[in-house]
Design an enzyme around this catalytic site. Structure first.
Site, PDB file in Angstrom:
ATOM      1  N   PRO A   1     106.860  25.177  74.931  1.00  0.00           N
ATOM      2  CA  PRO A   1     106.073  26.208  75.601  1.00  0.00           C
ATOM      3  C   PRO A   1     105.316  25.671  76.823  1.00  0.00           C
ATOM      4  O   PRO A   1     104.959  24.493  76.851  1.00  0.00           O
ATOM      5  CB  PRO A   1     105.095  26.673  74.519  1.00  0.00           C
ATOM      6  CG  PRO A   1     105.628  26.137  73.228  1.00  0.00           C
ATOM      7  CD  PRO A   1     106.327  24.864  73.605  1.00  0.00           C
ATOM      8  N   GLU A   2     105.088  26.549  77.790  1.00  0.00           N
ATOM      9  CA  GLU A   2     104.333  26.202  78.988  1.00  0.00           C
ATOM     10  C   GLU A   2     102.973  26.901  78.938  1.00  0.00           C
ATOM     11  O   GLU A   2     102.589  27.459  77.911  1.00  0.00           O
ATOM     12  CB  GLU A   2     105.129  26.599  80.230  1.00  0.00           C
ATOM     13  CG  GLU A   2     106.497  25.919  80.294  1.00  0.00           C
ATOM     14  CD  GLU A   2     107.315  26.318  81.506  1.00  0.00           C
ATOM     15  OE1 GLU A   2     106.713  26.743  82.517  1.00  0.00           O
ATOM     16  OE2 GLU A   2     108.559  26.216  81.453  1.00  0.00           O
TER      17      GLU A   2
END
Length: 293
Positions: free
Chosen positions: A2-3
């Site tokens: 995830p970012e």
């Protein structure tokens, strides 16, 4: 993955259910992603979760020691990085345990904060309270807060690809491959262009676009491309708005040209060859000048 948007989504979910609750026990499965597994089991029980925060791609659980905690004089926080496939969420003890769930933090109300990570590229560590500022300083600027002047100062004159600089967590915290590609498409900047060759107006446009893309992705609860779900187990929706990432061979939403893929900074980079013209080599520039002459 995830970012920044996905981590912020999980943090917002945890923030509604964790603060005020106390960790009473810790159970560990595989621990190769944990800096000091024994310290988690020894120091976390008896500590109250005061806040849940995002620091770039990291999740911080700010803790305070209760009367039952060991070493109550030591102020520590739990830091979690989700890596590529990590997930952190609260479940009831009777809820099915997802495969690859490696960490269980039992809360005083019987629920469990569980950490699941298929590939175990994540990270979990304890940071002393007086070291949190130093921890944050090792990371780059927060892209949602950086000023126009700071943004240009960080990038101007650097002889590195703009995509590589956006991915460098020492420069900007939280931007990853998806949102770098989406932002560069929005700003009409080729991912392989050198930052030193960008104009001031392009820096200004890129900064505004990054902020707009990240905020909209947060509003849509992130991008669910592989296995990402929020703290409640629900997928995000921003992948429906992708204009470049993962769209190789599909028509550009702006001009209709086919999206292409190249490798920049060791990562697949998606761009429109018409809207984001590639940087011209020195030889091509010399030939063009010679032709004009």
């Amino acid at each position: 993955m995830p970012e920044l948007p996905e981590v912020e989504t999980i943090v917002r979910g945890l923030r509604t259910v964790l603060p005020g609750h106390t960790i009473v026990a810790v159970r560990l499965g595989k621990t190769d992603f944990i800096e000091d597994p024994s310290a988690l089991g020894e120091l976390l029980p008896g500590r109250r979760i005061e806040a849940v925060e995002r620091i770039g791609k990291f999740i911080r659980l700010a803790l305070s020691p209760g009367p039952a905690a060991k070493a109550p004089e030591r102020q520590i926080d739990l830091i979690v990085h989700l890596g590529m496939t990590g997930w952190l969420g609260v479940r009831r003890p009777e809820d099915p345990v997802a495969p690859h769930t490696h960490t269980f933090f039992e809360l005083e109300d019987g629920r469990e904060l569980r950490y699941t990570d298929i590939r175990r590229f994540g990270q979990m560590l304890l940071v002393a309270g007086d070291q949190m500022a130093a921890f944050g300083e090792r990371l780059g600027k927060e892209p949602l807060e950086i000023s126009a002047g700071e943004f240009s100062q960080l990038l101007a004159g650097r002889h590195a690809r703009i995509k590589a600089l956006l991915l460098d967590q020492r420069i900007f915290r939280g931007i990853g491959n998806i949102y770098a590609d989406e932002s560069l498409w929005q700003a009409r900047i080729h991912p392989a262009r050198l930052a030193a060759n960008l104009k001031s107006a392009e820096f200004g446009r890129l900064r505004k676009v990054i902020r707009r893309v990240l905020l909209r992705a947060i509003e849509d609860r992130g991008s669910s491309i592989s296995n990402f779900v929020d703290a409640e187990g629900q997928p995000g929706e921003y992948q429906q708005r992708h204009r470049a990432y993962g769209r190789e061979g599909k028509p550009c939403f702006r001009c209709g040209a086919k999206i292409r893929r190249v490798t920049v900074a060791g990562r697949s980079s998606f761009f429109c060859p018409r809207c984001q013209p590639a940087p011209r080599s020195k030889r091509a520039v010399r030939n063009a000048l010679r032709t004009r002459g």
